[in-house]
Design a protein around this motif. Structure first.
Motif, PDB file in Angstrom:
ATOM      1  N   PRO A 260      -1.479   5.967  -7.609  1.00  0.00           N
ATOM      2  CA  PRO A 260      -1.776   6.546  -6.281  1.00  0.00           C
ATOM      3  C   PRO A 260      -1.183   5.693  -5.168  1.00  0.00           C
ATOM      4  O   PRO A 260      -1.251   4.468  -5.200  1.00  0.00           O
ATOM      5  CB  PRO A 260      -3.305   6.544  -6.233  1.00  0.00           C
ATOM      6  N   LEU A 261      -0.588   6.346  -4.197  1.00  0.00           N
ATOM      7  CA  LEU A 261       0.005   5.656  -3.050  1.00  0.00           C
ATOM      8  C   LEU A 261      -1.087   5.449  -2.000  1.00  0.00           C
ATOM      9  O   LEU A 261      -1.461   6.355  -1.277  1.00  0.00           O
ATOM     10  CB  LEU A 261       1.158   6.483  -2.472  1.00  0.00           C
ATOM     11  N   ILE A 262      -1.595   4.220  -1.944  1.00  0.00           N
ATOM     12  CA  ILE A 262      -2.706   3.887  -1.052  1.00  0.00           C
ATOM     13  C   ILE A 262      -2.166   3.306   0.251  1.00  0.00           C
ATOM     14  O   ILE A 262      -1.236   2.489   0.236  1.00  0.00           O
ATOM     15  CB  ILE A 262      -3.657   2.890  -1.744  1.00  0.00           C
ATOM     16  N   SER A 263      -2.741   3.695   1.358  1.00  0.00           N
ATOM     17  CA  SER A 263      -2.281   3.225   2.667  1.00  0.00           C
ATOM     18  C   SER A 263      -2.468   1.716   2.790  1.00  0.00           C
ATOM     19  O   SER A 263      -3.312   1.119   2.102  1.00  0.00           O
ATOM     20  CB  SER A 263      -3.031   3.936   3.789  1.00  0.00           C
ATOM     21  N   GLU A 264      -1.718   1.105   3.695  1.00  0.00           N
ATOM     22  CA  GLU A 264      -1.791  -0.343   3.883  1.00  0.00           C
ATOM     23  C   GLU A 264      -3.181  -0.787   4.310  1.00  0.00           C
ATOM     24  O   GLU A 264      -3.678  -1.831   3.845  1.00  0.00           O
ATOM     25  CB  GLU A 264      -0.751  -0.793   4.916  1.00  0.00           C
ATOM     26  N   ASP A 265      -3.814  -0.044   5.190  1.00  0.00           N
ATOM     27  CA  ASP A 265      -5.153  -0.413   5.660  1.00  0.00           C
ATOM     28  C   ASP A 265      -6.168  -0.391   4.523  1.00  0.00           C
ATOM     29  O   ASP A 265      -6.971  -1.326   4.363  1.00  0.00           O
ATOM     30  CB  ASP A 265      -5.610   0.543   6.769  1.00  0.00           C
ATOM     31  N   VAL A 266      -6.139   0.660   3.749  1.00  0.00           N
ATOM     32  CA  VAL A 266      -7.068   0.781   2.619  1.00  0.00           C
ATOM     33  C   VAL A 266      -6.773  -0.291   1.574  1.00  0.00           C
ATOM     34  O   VAL A 266      -7.694  -0.896   1.010  1.00  0.00           O
ATOM     35  CB  VAL A 266      -6.986   2.190   1.996  1.00  0.00           C
ATOM     36  N   LEU A 267      -5.488  -0.534   1.339  1.00  0.00           N
ATOM     37  CA  LEU A 267      -5.105  -1.541   0.356  1.00  0.00           C
ATOM     38  C   LEU A 267      -5.581  -2.931   0.772  1.00  0.00           C
ATOM     39  O   LEU A 267      -6.049  -3.711  -0.061  1.00  0.00           O
ATOM     40  CB  LEU A 267      -3.585  -1.543   0.164  1.00  0.00           C
ATOM     41  N   LYS A 268      -5.485  -3.230   2.058  1.00  0.00           N
ATOM     42  CA  LYS A 268      -5.937  -4.536   2.546  1.00  0.00           C
ATOM     43  C   LYS A 268      -7.440  -4.703   2.342  1.00  0.00           C
ATOM     44  O   LYS A 268      -7.909  -5.758   1.889  1.00  0.00           O
ATOM     45  CB  LYS A 268      -5.594  -4.726   4.021  1.00  0.00           C
ATOM     46  N   LYS A 269      -8.204  -3.685   2.682  1.00  0.00           N
ATOM     47  CA  LYS A 269      -9.656  -3.743   2.495  1.00  0.00           C
ATOM     48  C   LYS A 269      -9.995  -3.885   1.004  1.00  0.00           C
ATOM     49  O   LYS A 269     -10.907  -4.637   0.638  1.00  0.00           O
ATOM     50  CB  LYS A 269     -10.308  -2.492   3.072  1.00  0.00           C
ATOM     51  N   PHE A 270      -9.271  -3.162   0.182  1.00  0.00           N
ATOM     52  CA  PHE A 270      -9.491  -3.234  -1.261  1.00  0.00           C
ATOM     53  C   PHE A 270      -9.192  -4.643  -1.776  1.00  0.00           C
ATOM     54  O   PHE A 270      -9.955  -5.201  -2.572  1.00  0.00           O
ATOM     55  CB  PHE A 270      -8.618  -2.205  -1.981  1.00  0.00           C
TER      56      PHE A 270
ATOM     57  N   LYS B 244       4.726  -7.553  -5.670  1.00  0.00           N
ATOM     58  CA  LYS B 244       4.323  -8.205  -4.427  1.00  0.00           C
ATOM     59  C   LYS B 244       2.882  -8.665  -4.586  1.00  0.00           C
ATOM     60  O   LYS B 244       2.090  -8.023  -5.292  1.00  0.00           O
ATOM     61  CB  LYS B 244       4.429  -7.243  -3.233  1.00  0.00           C
ATOM     62  N   SER B 245       2.516  -9.742  -3.906  1.00  0.00           N
ATOM     63  CA  SER B 245       1.158 -10.267  -4.048  1.00  0.00           C
ATOM     64  C   SER B 245       0.103  -9.249  -3.621  1.00  0.00           C
ATOM     65  O   SER B 245      -1.007  -9.230  -4.157  1.00  0.00           O
ATOM     66  CB  SER B 245       0.999 -11.559  -3.237  1.00  0.00           C
ATOM     67  N   CYS B 246       0.452  -8.378  -2.673  1.00  0.00           N
ATOM     68  CA  CYS B 246      -0.513  -7.389  -2.202  1.00  0.00           C
ATOM     69  C   CYS B 246      -0.832  -6.336  -3.263  1.00  0.00           C
ATOM     70  O   CYS B 246      -1.790  -5.571  -3.122  1.00  0.00           O
ATOM     71  CB  CYS B 246      -0.023  -6.711  -0.923  1.00  0.00           C
ATOM     72  N   TYR B 247      -0.039  -6.289  -4.325  1.00  0.00           N
ATOM     73  CA  TYR B 247      -0.268  -5.320  -5.395  1.00  0.00           C
ATOM     74  C   TYR B 247      -1.046  -5.908  -6.573  1.00  0.00           C
ATOM     75  O   TYR B 247      -1.313  -5.203  -7.552  1.00  0.00           O
ATOM     76  CB  TYR B 247       1.068  -4.778  -5.919  1.00  0.00           C
ATOM     77  N   THR B 248      -1.412  -7.178  -6.501  1.00  0.00           N
ATOM     78  CA  THR B 248      -2.029  -7.854  -7.641  1.00  0.00           C
ATOM     79  C   THR B 248      -3.275  -7.135  -8.142  1.00  0.00           C
ATOM     80  O   THR B 248      -3.394  -6.810  -9.331  1.00  0.00           O
ATOM     81  CB  THR B 248      -2.378  -9.308  -7.282  1.00  0.00           C
ATOM     82  N   TYR B 249      -4.224  -6.893  -7.240  1.00  0.00           N
ATOM     83  CA  TYR B 249      -5.481  -6.272  -7.663  1.00  0.00           C
ATOM     84  C   TYR B 249      -5.339  -4.770  -7.854  1.00  0.00           C
ATOM     85  O   TYR B 249      -6.080  -4.167  -8.635  1.00  0.00           O
ATOM     86  CB  TYR B 249      -6.586  -6.599  -6.657  1.00  0.00           C
ATOM     87  N   LEU B 250      -4.401  -4.168  -7.159  1.00  0.00           N
ATOM     88  CA  LEU B 250      -4.101  -2.762  -7.402  1.00  0.00           C
ATOM     89  C   LEU B 250      -3.586  -2.590  -8.827  1.00  0.00           C
ATOM     90  O   LEU B 250      -4.023  -1.683  -9.549  1.00  0.00           O
ATOM     91  CB  LEU B 250      -3.057  -2.256  -6.395  1.00  0.00           C
TER      92      LEU B 250
END
Length: 211
Positions: A179-189, A136-142
């Motif tokens: 690590p399973l990062i919360s949606e809020d933290v992931l968005k800020k990251f 998913k695009s939200c996982y790119t930088y993770l």
């Protein structure tokens, strides 16, 4: 004349200093983002396998069919996660894995060299390079940050096959725990990572121009 030679030397040194400064800025930004990732990871008690956030790109095509001059082999990727040294060359008929901008390329030969590149352009890579793509695009930088960790390469080596020329085991690699990062933290990251990537891209563009 001596005066002209001195002017040339001074101009060259100014350019070299500018390139060095831009490279250091990018290195510092990468380290800063990594620190933010480590901090976010430390707040997570749960993990998920790497396969939950990424997949291998397994598609194959002849190099001439992917309409690019960008070719990456393990020789083009620098050790210790320093990106790439240059683009390689390949014959038009060579079978390659097409990759996209923001895929993560990792050399699968001798994983202890820690060769990886967060792709800044599309291209093709050979079979010795693993191409990871965020599911998913939200996982790119993770994904980029996960594969940047020394412990990831240690894990790859723990399941590597061969002694003289060890290679990572693809199934084993996908079992690496993220690590399973919360949606809020992931968005800020992600917001921070995107801002940093924009600055780094501008610096890379200036470095390329100065070269």
């Amino acid at each position: 004349s001596y005066e002209e030679q001195l002017e040339i030397v001074n101009a060259y040194q100014a350019i070299a200093d500018r390139i060095s400064i831009k490279q250091k800025i990018n290195d510092n930004l990468a380290e800063y983002l990594n620190c933010v990732f480590m901090d976010a990871s430390s707040t997570s008690e749960d993990t998920i396998p790497l396969s939950d956030i990424s997949n291998y790109v397994t598609e194959k095509a002849t190099f001439s069919d992917i309409s690019t001059s960008v070719y990456i082999s393990t020789e083009n990727i620098l050790q210790d996660k320093q990106g790439i040294s240059s683009f390689g060359t390949a014959s038009p008929s060579e079978r390659v894995t097409p990759f996209q901008e923001k895929d993560v390329l990792v050399s699968n030969i001798r994983p202890y060299f820690k060769k990886m590149w967060f792709a800044t352009s599309a291209g093709g890579c050979n079979a010795d390079v693993l191409c990871f793509r965020a599911s998913k695009s939200c996982y790119t930088y993770l994904l980029k940050s996960v594969l940047y960790q020394d412990c990831f390469f240690d894990f790859v080596m723990s399941g590597a096959k061969g002694t003289k020329m060890p290679r990572g085991d693809k199934k084993h690699i996908m079992q690496y725990q993220v690590p399973l990062i919360s949606e809020d933290v992931l968005k800020k990251f992600n917001d921070l990572a995107l801002d940093i990537e924009k600055i780094q891209a501008q610096n890379r563009s200036e470095i390329s121009f100065l070269y």
